[in-house]
Design a protein around this motif. Structure first.
Motif, PDB file in Angstrom:
ATOM      1  N   GLY A 171       0.798  -1.212   0.000  1.00  0.00           N
ATOM      2  CA  GLY A 171       0.000   0.000   0.000  1.00  0.00           C
ATOM      3  C   GLY A 171       0.835   1.269   0.000  1.00  0.00           C
ATOM      4  N   PHE A 172       0.160   2.383  -0.182  1.00  0.00           N
ATOM      5  CA  PHE A 172       0.819   3.689  -0.202  1.00  0.00           C
ATOM      6  C   PHE A 172       0.654   4.446   1.108  1.00  0.00           C
ATOM      7  CE2 PHE A 172       0.000   2.786  -4.674  1.00  0.00           C
ATOM      8  CZ  PHE A 172       1.179   3.180  -5.284  1.00  0.00           C
ATOM      9  N   GLY A 173      -0.228   3.961   1.975  1.00  0.00           N
ATOM     10  CA  GLY A 173      -0.536   4.713   3.186  1.00  0.00           C
ATOM     11  C   GLY A 173      -1.710   5.646   2.991  1.00  0.00           C
ATOM     12  N   GLY A 174      -2.752   5.145   2.319  1.00  0.00           N
ATOM     13  CA  GLY A 174      -3.950   5.944   2.123  1.00  0.00           C
ATOM     14  C   GLY A 174      -3.817   6.959   1.003  1.00  0.00           C
ATOM     15  N   ALA A 175      -4.827   7.815   0.876  1.00  0.00           N
ATOM     16  CA  ALA A 175      -4.846   8.809  -0.197  1.00  0.00           C
ATOM     17  C   ALA A 175      -3.678   9.781  -0.087  1.00  0.00           C
ATOM     18  CB  ALA A 175      -6.177   9.559  -0.176  1.00  0.00           C
ATOM     19  N   GLU A 176      -3.345  10.177   1.141  1.00  0.00           N
ATOM     20  CA  GLU A 176      -2.242  11.132   1.325  1.00  0.00           C
ATOM     21  C   GLU A 176      -0.914  10.525   0.901  1.00  0.00           C
ATOM     22  OE1 GLU A 176      -4.419  10.241   3.595  1.00  0.00           O
ATOM     23  OE2 GLU A 176      -5.675  12.041   3.781  1.00  0.00           O
ATOM     24  N   GLY A 177      -0.699   9.261   1.271  1.00  0.00           N
ATOM     25  CA  GLY A 177       0.539   8.599   0.873  1.00  0.00           C
ATOM     26  C   GLY A 177       0.645   8.425  -0.626  1.00  0.00           C
ATOM     27  N   LEU A 178      -0.462   8.094  -1.267  1.00  0.00           N
ATOM     28  CA  LEU A 178      -0.453   7.958  -2.721  1.00  0.00           C
ATOM     29  C   LEU A 178      -0.188   9.298  -3.383  1.00  0.00           C
ATOM     30  CD1 LEU A 178      -0.829   6.497  -5.369  1.00  0.00           C
ATOM     31  CD2 LEU A 178      -3.318   6.632  -5.046  1.00  0.00           C
ATOM     32  N   ALA A 179      -0.802  10.356  -2.890  1.00  0.00           N
ATOM     33  CA  ALA A 179      -0.560  11.683  -3.459  1.00  0.00           C
ATOM     34  C   ALA A 179       0.912  12.061  -3.367  1.00  0.00           C
ATOM     35  CB  ALA A 179      -1.427  12.723  -2.739  1.00  0.00           C
ATOM     36  N   GLU A 180       1.522  11.770  -2.229  1.00  0.00           N
ATOM     37  CA  GLU A 180       2.942  12.073  -2.065  1.00  0.00           C
ATOM     38  C   GLU A 180       3.783  11.253  -3.026  1.00  0.00           C
ATOM     39  OE1 GLU A 180       6.232  14.019  -0.793  1.00  0.00           O
ATOM     40  OE2 GLU A 180       4.121  14.461  -0.386  1.00  0.00           O
ATOM     41  N   TRP A 181       3.423   9.988  -3.239  1.00  0.00           N
ATOM     42  CA  TRP A 181       4.165   9.129  -4.174  1.00  0.00           C
ATOM     43  C   TRP A 181       4.051   9.668  -5.597  1.00  0.00           C
ATOM     44  CZ3 TRP A 181       4.284   5.982  -8.393  1.00  0.00           C
ATOM     45  CH2 TRP A 181       5.270   4.991  -8.443  1.00  0.00           C
ATOM     46  N   LEU A 182       2.883  10.124  -5.968  1.00  0.00           N
ATOM     47  CA  LEU A 182       2.687  10.684  -7.309  1.00  0.00           C
ATOM     48  C   LEU A 182       3.583  11.899  -7.519  1.00  0.00           C
ATOM     49  CD1 LEU A 182      -1.221  10.525  -7.658  1.00  0.00           C
ATOM     50  CD2 LEU A 182       0.469   8.874  -8.479  1.00  0.00           C
ATOM     51  N   ARG A 183       3.675  12.750  -6.508  1.00  0.00           N
ATOM     52  CA  ARG A 183       4.531  13.943  -6.621  1.00  0.00           C
ATOM     53  C   ARG A 183       6.009  13.552  -6.696  1.00  0.00           C
ATOM     54  NH1 ARG A 183       1.124  15.539  -2.133  1.00  0.00           N
ATOM     55  NH2 ARG A 183      -0.573  16.910  -2.828  1.00  0.00           N
ATOM     56  N   GLU A 184       6.429  12.669  -5.800  1.00  0.00           N
ATOM     57  CA  GLU A 184       7.850  12.308  -5.723  1.00  0.00           C
ATOM     58  C   GLU A 184       8.335  11.619  -6.996  1.00  0.00           C
ATOM     59  OE1 GLU A 184       8.449   9.899  -2.315  1.00  0.00           O
ATOM     60  OE2 GLU A 184       8.327  11.583  -0.886  1.00  0.00           O
ATOM     61  N   HIS A 185       7.458  10.866  -7.653  1.00  0.00           N
ATOM     62  CA  HIS A 185       7.871  10.083  -8.815  1.00  0.00           C
ATOM     63  C   HIS A 185       7.453  10.712 -10.134  1.00  0.00           C
ATOM     64  CE1 HIS A 185       8.264   7.178  -5.531  1.00  0.00           C
ATOM     65  NE2 HIS A 185       9.125   6.546  -6.289  1.00  0.00           N
ATOM     66  N   GLY A 186       6.985  11.949 -10.088  1.00  0.00           N
ATOM     67  CA  GLY A 186       6.666  12.666 -11.318  1.00  0.00           C
ATOM     68  C   GLY A 186       5.671  11.959 -12.204  1.00  0.00           C
ATOM     69  N   VAL A 187       4.630  11.402 -11.608  1.00  0.00           N
ATOM     70  CA  VAL A 187       3.646  10.624 -12.374  1.00  0.00           C
ATOM     71  C   VAL A 187       2.804  11.552 -13.240  1.00  0.00           C
ATOM     72  CG1 VAL A 187       1.611   9.143 -12.173  1.00  0.00           C
ATOM     73  CG2 VAL A 187       3.601   8.754 -10.698  1.00  0.00           C
ATOM     74  N   ALA A 188       2.700  11.190 -14.526  1.00  0.00           N
ATOM     75  CA  ALA A 188       1.940  12.001 -15.478  1.00  0.00           C
ATOM     76  C   ALA A 188       0.488  11.562 -15.589  1.00  0.00           C
ATOM     77  CB  ALA A 188       2.599  11.925 -16.860  1.00  0.00           C
ATOM     78  N   ALA A 189       0.202  10.308 -15.243  1.00  0.00           N
ATOM     79  CA  ALA A 189      -1.168   9.804 -15.341  1.00  0.00           C
ATOM     80  C   ALA A 189      -1.295   8.557 -14.470  1.00  0.00           C
ATOM     81  CB  ALA A 189      -1.537   9.468 -16.784  1.00  0.00           C
ATOM     82  N   VAL A 190      -2.504   8.350 -13.960  1.00  0.00           N
ATOM     83  CA  VAL A 190      -2.823   7.167 -13.163  1.00  0.00           C
ATOM     84  C   VAL A 190      -3.947   6.405 -13.847  1.00  0.00           C
ATOM     85  CG1 VAL A 190      -3.736   6.321 -10.961  1.00  0.00           C
ATOM     86  CG2 VAL A 190      -2.149   8.256 -10.996  1.00  0.00           C
ATOM     87  N   VAL A 191      -3.791   5.089 -13.934  1.00  0.00           N
ATOM     88  CA  VAL A 191      -4.885   4.238 -14.395  1.00  0.00           C
ATOM     89  C   VAL A 191      -5.246   3.283 -13.266  1.00  0.00           C
ATOM     90  CG1 VAL A 191      -5.735   2.602 -16.099  1.00  0.00           C
ATOM     91  CG2 VAL A 191      -4.085   4.358 -16.778  1.00  0.00           C
ATOM     92  N   ASP A 192      -6.451   3.435 -12.761  1.00  0.00           N
ATOM     93  CA  ASP A 192      -6.960   2.529 -11.737  1.00  0.00           C
ATOM     94  C   ASP A 192      -7.583   1.336 -12.446  1.00  0.00           C
ATOM     95  OD1 ASP A 192      -8.316   1.149  -9.801  1.00  0.00           O
ATOM     96  OD2 ASP A 192      -9.502   2.835  -9.090  1.00  0.00           O
ATOM     97  N   ALA A 193      -6.818   0.240 -12.522  1.00  0.00           N
ATOM     98  CA  ALA A 193      -7.297  -0.988 -13.158  1.00  0.00           C
ATOM     99  C   ALA A 193      -7.404  -2.091 -12.121  1.00  0.00           C
ATOM    100  CB  ALA A 193      -6.361  -1.395 -14.292  1.00  0.00           C
TER     101      ALA A 193
END
Length: 248
Positions: free
Chosen positions: A51-73
């Motif tokens: 896991g990422f640690g909830g929505a906040e943890g996922l948001a931080e991961w997206l910022r740190e890793h420069g994610v351009a798009a997310v696909v929830d599959a």
């Protein structure tokens, strides 16, 4: 900068999407798995587990890793992950796509009983049969644990988590399955009623055909709703069409 796509995976569609993205020059794809299956299938691109640690943890991961798009599959019943993803992309502004294969629909000859939850499914069983084929996965079986008068054949990829009903037989197997094979299971175990989640897809749909051919009732647990304002696309091609993968 090459676009980085995070795929929240665990489904056949997620695996197919990762392969499509990894084959595109300049695209960096990471698939995230919850870690509930000990031996997941091979995946193209990078893989992270846990896991990422909830929505906040996922948001931080997206910022740190420069994610351009997310696909929830993720699986149609992974509602917690989907809710966290929706909050994370809203907080970061990262574009997102939800990929959900279409659910099953009853046809002529089907004897389906709809349930809103596993608990509701359990409440229907005593009136439908005494020998139950339970194919809702290895989690959440506590909803059936109080049913002492029924025999359960529980099928899952890995050993189910207790508590289980007192009269339970476990069958470990991974799809895809065939209608003839499913009819053999139903006959050999003298099944009266099938219980399934509306997972959709073809890998496990054969049990529905088998139940229809044998005239057995089926309890189908409905999918949880998507978060408010979130819509889904039905296949990999549609998900790819929604993504903007131009270099940044």
């Amino acid at each position: 900068m090459s676009p980085h796509v995070l795929v929240l995976g665990g489904t056949t569609e997620a695996r197919e999407l990762a392969a499509e993205l990894a084959a595109r020059p300049g695209v960096w794809v990471t698939t995230s798995l919850a870690g509930r299956v000990s031996r997941p299938g091979a995946l193209e691109g990078d893989v992270r587990i846990g896991g990422f640690g909830g929505a906040e943890g996922l948001a931080e991961w997206l910022r740190e890793h420069g994610v351009a798009a997310v696909v929830d599959a993720t699986h149609p019943f992974a509602s917690g992950i989907t809710a966290n993803a929706a909050r994370a992309v809203a907080a970061t502004g990262v574009p997102a796509v939800v990929l959900r294969r279409p659910g099953w629909r009853p046809g002529p000859g089907d004897r389906w009983h709809s349930a809103a939850s596993l608990t509701e499914a359990a409440a229907l069983l005593p009136a439908l049969g005494r020998r139950v084929f339970l194919t809702t996965g290895r989690l959440g079986l506590a909803a059936f644990a109080h049913l002492t008068g029924l025999h359960f054949l529980v099928r899952s990829v890995e050993a189910p988590e207790p508590p289980l009903p007192p009269d339970t037989e476990v069958l470990l197997a991974r799809g895809p399955f065939t209608p003839d094979g499913e009819k053999t299971v139903l006959r050999e175990h003298r099944i009266d009623v099938l219980v399934t989640k509306d997972s959709g897809g073809g890998a496990t749909a054969a049990k529905l055909t088998a139940a229809r051919d044998l005239g057995l009732p089926v309890v189908v647990v409905r999918r949880p709703p998507l978060p408010e304002g979130v819509t889904a696309v039905p296949d990999v091609a549609s998900a790819l069409a929604r993504l903007d993968l131009s270099p940044r």
